[in-house]
Design a protein around this motif. Sequence first.
Motif, PDB file in Angstrom:
ATOM      1  N   LEU A 190       0.759  -1.109   0.080  1.00 23.49           N
ATOM      2  CA  LEU A 190       0.004   0.028  -0.014  1.00 23.49           C
ATOM      3  C   LEU A 190       0.609   1.188  -0.012  1.00 23.49           C
ATOM      4  CD1 LEU A 190      -2.831  -0.972   2.601  1.00 23.49           C
ATOM      5  CD2 LEU A 190      -2.967  -1.137   0.049  1.00 23.49           C
ATOM      6  N   LYS A 191       2.050   0.821   0.031  1.00 23.24           N
ATOM      7  CA  LYS A 191       3.080   2.391   0.314  1.00 23.24           C
ATOM      8  C   LYS A 191       3.320   2.921  -1.095  1.00 23.24           C
ATOM      9  CE  LYS A 191       5.146   1.727   4.860  1.00 23.24           C
ATOM     10  NZ  LYS A 191       6.361   1.346   5.410  1.00 23.24           N
ATOM     11  N   SER A 192       3.089   1.923  -2.170  1.00 24.52           N
ATOM     12  CA  SER A 192       3.237   2.179  -3.698  1.00 24.52           C
ATOM     13  C   SER A 192       2.643   3.170  -3.944  1.00 24.52           C
ATOM     14  CB  SER A 192       3.075   1.021  -4.455  1.00 24.52           C
ATOM     15  OG  SER A 192       3.667  -0.176  -3.930  1.00 24.52           O
ATOM     16  N   ASN A 193       3.323   4.073  -4.890  1.00 20.92           N
ATOM     17  CA  ASN A 193       2.638   5.655  -5.250  1.00 20.92           C
ATOM     18  C   ASN A 193       1.225   5.091  -6.144  1.00 20.92           C
ATOM     19  OD1 ASN A 193       3.751   7.427  -3.949  1.00 20.92           O
ATOM     20  ND2 ASN A 193       5.218   7.681  -5.715  1.00 20.92           N
ATOM     21  N   ALA A 194       1.415   4.113  -6.796  1.00 21.82           N
ATOM     22  CA  ALA A 194       0.187   3.603  -7.714  1.00 21.82           C
ATOM     23  C   ALA A 194       0.433   1.899  -7.675  1.00 21.82           C
ATOM     24  CB  ALA A 194       0.351   4.197  -8.753  1.00 21.82           C
ATOM     25  N   ILE A 195      -0.877   1.161  -7.866  1.00 19.62           N
ATOM     26  CA  ILE A 195      -0.814  -0.199  -8.230  1.00 19.62           C
ATOM     27  C   ILE A 195      -1.890  -0.398  -9.266  1.00 19.62           C
ATOM     28  CG2 ILE A 195      -1.784  -2.024  -6.973  1.00 19.62           C
ATOM     29  CD1 ILE A 195      -1.298  -0.723  -4.276  1.00 19.62           C
ATOM     30  N   VAL A 196      -1.218  -1.385  -9.974  1.00 16.20           N
ATOM     31  CA  VAL A 196      -1.923  -1.787 -11.160  1.00 16.20           C
ATOM     32  C   VAL A 196      -2.103  -3.237 -10.933  1.00 16.20           C
ATOM     33  CG1 VAL A 196      -1.548  -2.395 -13.684  1.00 16.20           C
ATOM     34  CG2 VAL A 196      -0.686  -0.207 -12.802  1.00 16.20           C
ATOM     35  N   CYS A 197      -3.222  -3.572 -10.909  1.00 23.35           N
ATOM     36  CA  CYS A 197      -3.702  -5.073 -10.468  1.00 23.35           C
ATOM     37  C   CYS A 197      -4.519  -5.544 -11.399  1.00 23.35           C
ATOM     38  CB  CYS A 197      -4.739  -4.869  -9.213  1.00 23.35           C
ATOM     39  SG  CYS A 197      -5.154  -6.344  -8.580  1.00 23.35           S
ATOM     40  N   SER A 198      -3.684  -6.797 -11.903  1.00 24.31           N
ATOM     41  CA  SER A 198      -4.315  -7.639 -13.206  1.00 24.31           C
ATOM     42  C   SER A 198      -5.394  -8.648 -12.742  1.00 24.31           C
ATOM     43  CB  SER A 198      -3.235  -7.956 -14.027  1.00 24.31           C
ATOM     44  OG  SER A 198      -2.623  -7.035 -14.572  1.00 24.31           O
ATOM     45  N   VAL A 199      -6.452  -8.920 -13.296  1.00 25.73           N
ATOM     46  CA  VAL A 199      -7.340 -10.034 -12.637  1.00 25.73           C
ATOM     47  C   VAL A 199      -7.981 -10.457 -13.744  1.00 25.73           C
ATOM     48  CG1 VAL A 199      -8.879 -10.766 -10.758  1.00 25.73           C
ATOM     49  CG2 VAL A 199      -7.437  -8.764 -10.401  1.00 25.73           C
ATOM     50  N   PRO A 200      -7.437 -11.525 -14.586  1.00 23.46           N
ATOM     51  CA  PRO A 200      -8.131 -12.508 -15.499  1.00 23.46           C
ATOM     52  C   PRO A 200      -8.904 -13.789 -14.687  1.00 23.46           C
ATOM     53  CG  PRO A 200      -5.896 -13.084 -15.505  1.00 23.46           C
ATOM     54  CD  PRO A 200      -6.007 -12.128 -14.323  1.00 23.46           C
ATOM     55  N   ASP A 201      -9.781 -14.276 -15.371  1.00 28.45           N
ATOM     56  CA  ASP A 201     -10.185 -15.511 -15.301  1.00 28.45           C
ATOM     57  C   ASP A 201     -11.361 -15.717 -14.578  1.00 28.45           C
ATOM     58  OD1 ASP A 201     -10.428 -18.458 -15.188  1.00 28.45           O
ATOM     59  OD2 ASP A 201      -8.334 -18.771 -15.306  1.00 28.45           O
ATOM     60  N   GLU A 202     -12.335 -16.548 -14.946  1.00 30.81           N
ATOM     61  CA  GLU A 202     -13.668 -16.956 -13.996  1.00 30.81           C
ATOM     62  C   GLU A 202     -13.302 -17.354 -12.502  1.00 30.81           C
ATOM     63  OE1 GLU A 202     -15.352 -19.734 -13.057  1.00 30.81           O
ATOM     64  OE2 GLU A 202     -17.147 -18.618 -12.698  1.00 30.81           O
ATOM     65  N   ARG A 203     -12.191 -18.254 -12.609  1.00 32.16           N
ATOM     66  CA  ARG A 203     -11.571 -18.514 -11.231  1.00 32.16           C
ATOM     67  C   ARG A 203     -11.604 -17.701 -10.166  1.00 32.16           C
ATOM     68  NH1 ARG A 203      -6.549 -19.685 -10.512  1.00 32.16           N
ATOM     69  NH2 ARG A 203      -6.108 -18.936 -12.466  1.00 32.16           N
ATOM     70  N   LYS A 204     -11.397 -16.129 -10.725  1.00 31.39           N
ATOM     71  CA  LYS A 204     -11.247 -14.924  -9.695  1.00 31.39           C
ATOM     72  C   LYS A 204     -12.633 -14.339  -9.451  1.00 31.39           C
ATOM     73  CE  LYS A 204      -6.871 -15.820  -9.248  1.00 31.39           C
ATOM     74  NZ  LYS A 204      -5.733 -14.959  -9.808  1.00 31.39           N
ATOM     75  N   ALA A 205     -13.651 -14.861 -10.322  1.00 33.25           N
ATOM     76  CA  ALA A 205     -14.938 -13.945 -10.020  1.00 33.25           C
ATOM     77  C   ALA A 205     -15.291 -13.756  -8.669  1.00 33.25           C
ATOM     78  CB  ALA A 205     -16.094 -14.627 -11.121  1.00 33.25           C
ATOM     79  N   ASP A 206     -15.343 -14.783  -7.863  1.00 33.68           N
ATOM     80  CA  ASP A 206     -15.965 -14.646  -6.378  1.00 33.68           C
ATOM     81  C   ASP A 206     -15.035 -13.406  -5.685  1.00 33.68           C
ATOM     82  OD1 ASP A 206     -18.380 -16.115  -6.511  1.00 33.68           O
ATOM     83  OD2 ASP A 206     -16.905 -18.003  -6.236  1.00 33.68           O
ATOM     84  N   ALA A 207     -13.578 -13.878  -5.810  1.00 28.17           N
ATOM     85  CA  ALA A 207     -12.657 -13.015  -4.815  1.00 28.17           C
ATOM     86  C   ALA A 207     -12.905 -11.506  -5.440  1.00 28.17           C
ATOM     87  CB  ALA A 207     -11.479 -13.712  -5.093  1.00 28.17           C
ATOM     88  N   THR A 208     -13.099 -11.539  -6.799  1.00 30.02           N
ATOM     89  CA  THR A 208     -12.989 -10.087  -7.527  1.00 30.02           C
ATOM     90  C   THR A 208     -14.278  -9.472  -6.909  1.00 30.02           C
ATOM     91  OG1 THR A 208     -12.037 -10.846  -9.358  1.00 30.02           O
ATOM     92  CG2 THR A 208     -13.376  -8.669  -9.730  1.00 30.02           C
ATOM     93  N   ALA A 209     -15.471  -9.892  -6.711  1.00 36.76           N
ATOM     94  CA  ALA A 209     -16.631  -9.312  -6.222  1.00 36.76           C
ATOM     95  C   ALA A 209     -16.459  -8.801  -4.927  1.00 36.76           C
ATOM     96  CB  ALA A 209     -17.890 -10.284  -6.317  1.00 36.76           C
ATOM     97  N   LYS A 210     -15.939  -9.849  -3.996  1.00 34.22           N
ATOM     98  CA  LYS A 210     -15.588  -9.296  -2.676  1.00 34.22           C
ATOM     99  C   LYS A 210     -14.584  -8.194  -2.565  1.00 34.22           C
ATOM    100  CE  LYS A 210     -16.396 -14.189  -0.748  1.00 34.22           C
ATOM    101  NZ  LYS A 210     -15.823 -15.430  -0.776  1.00 34.22           N
ATOM    102  N   VAL A 211     -13.752  -8.399  -3.250  1.00 37.70           N
ATOM    103  CA  VAL A 211     -12.441  -7.431  -3.099  1.00 37.70           C
ATOM    104  C   VAL A 211     -13.039  -5.986  -3.840  1.00 37.70           C
ATOM    105  CG1 VAL A 211     -10.363  -6.653  -4.224  1.00 37.70           C
ATOM    106  CG2 VAL A 211     -10.521  -9.055  -3.447  1.00 37.70           C
ATOM    107  N   ILE A 212     -13.869  -5.815  -4.393  1.00 40.23           N
ATOM    108  CA  ILE A 212     -14.269  -4.704  -5.196  1.00 40.23           C
ATOM    109  C   ILE A 212     -15.556  -4.055  -4.419  1.00 40.23           C
ATOM    110  CG2 ILE A 212     -15.184  -3.405  -7.135  1.00 40.23           C
ATOM    111  CD1 ILE A 212     -13.209  -5.319  -8.779  1.00 40.23           C
TER     112      ILE A 212
END
Length: 251
Positions: A190-212
Amino acid sequence: MNVVISKDTREMGELAASKAGELIKQAVAERGSANIVVATGASQFETLAALIAQKDIPWEQVTGFHLDEYIGISTDHPASFCKYLSERFVSKVPLKAFHFIDGMAKQVADECSRLSDLITAHPIDVALIGIGENGHLAFNDPPADFDTEVPYLVVSLDEACRRQQLGEGWFSTFEEIPTQAISMSVRQILKSNAIVCSVPDERKADATAKVIEGPITQDVPASILQSHLATTIFLDPPAASKLSESMSATR
Ligand SMILES: N[C@@H]1[C@@H](O)[C@H](O)[C@@H](COP(=O)(O)O)O[C@@H]1O
């Protein structure tokens, strides 16, 4: 936190790489150098390929840091993150320096201290990261430590995290997967000035919804990205498939 839903995985990688490239160039223009963090895993395939294809990044001014690494996996193992980064990034661009994590270090505490000192002297301009199927950030599995000030630490890997690695084909048996890793801490990311987060794939759909869209909680470590204003999460349509309709409409 900003969310970008691309039309496919390739475009996700191109958009993420384009954003990271702009941030790197901006840091070099302003300060004469840039410091970045690079992640591994299936999430970064398209992003790293698009990043190394950019012709106008002054790589000689860029110092890289390694996000996380298994403890006890040698650099010739197919799952080694050192091997991954060497082959897909470090050998492809003429960096000023790249600081690998030595997961075979005899004294892992000393290795964490060495890396912690180095990154403390190199404030990060942009971190390229992913999220896990269990919502992890780097190798900080739930419930993640949101408080430690230590930049690099030894963490235990939970079963869901280890199963993900097996599912992606990095290991041939579950037993072979290490139970510990050296990871950048949540606060250091979190100390990074900017964060670029790449999230592909249906496997990540549940986690993505919770994260966002869920609450910020140590049980979904990457949900803390909601508190970082200069974070952009780049999704492909399958990863975005469980977001609410209003969020999906930002496409
Ligand atoms: N520890 C690594 C991280 O460096 C990565 O960002 C994240 C997403 O994983 P993947 O890209 O393999 O889906 O978890 C992996 O296990």
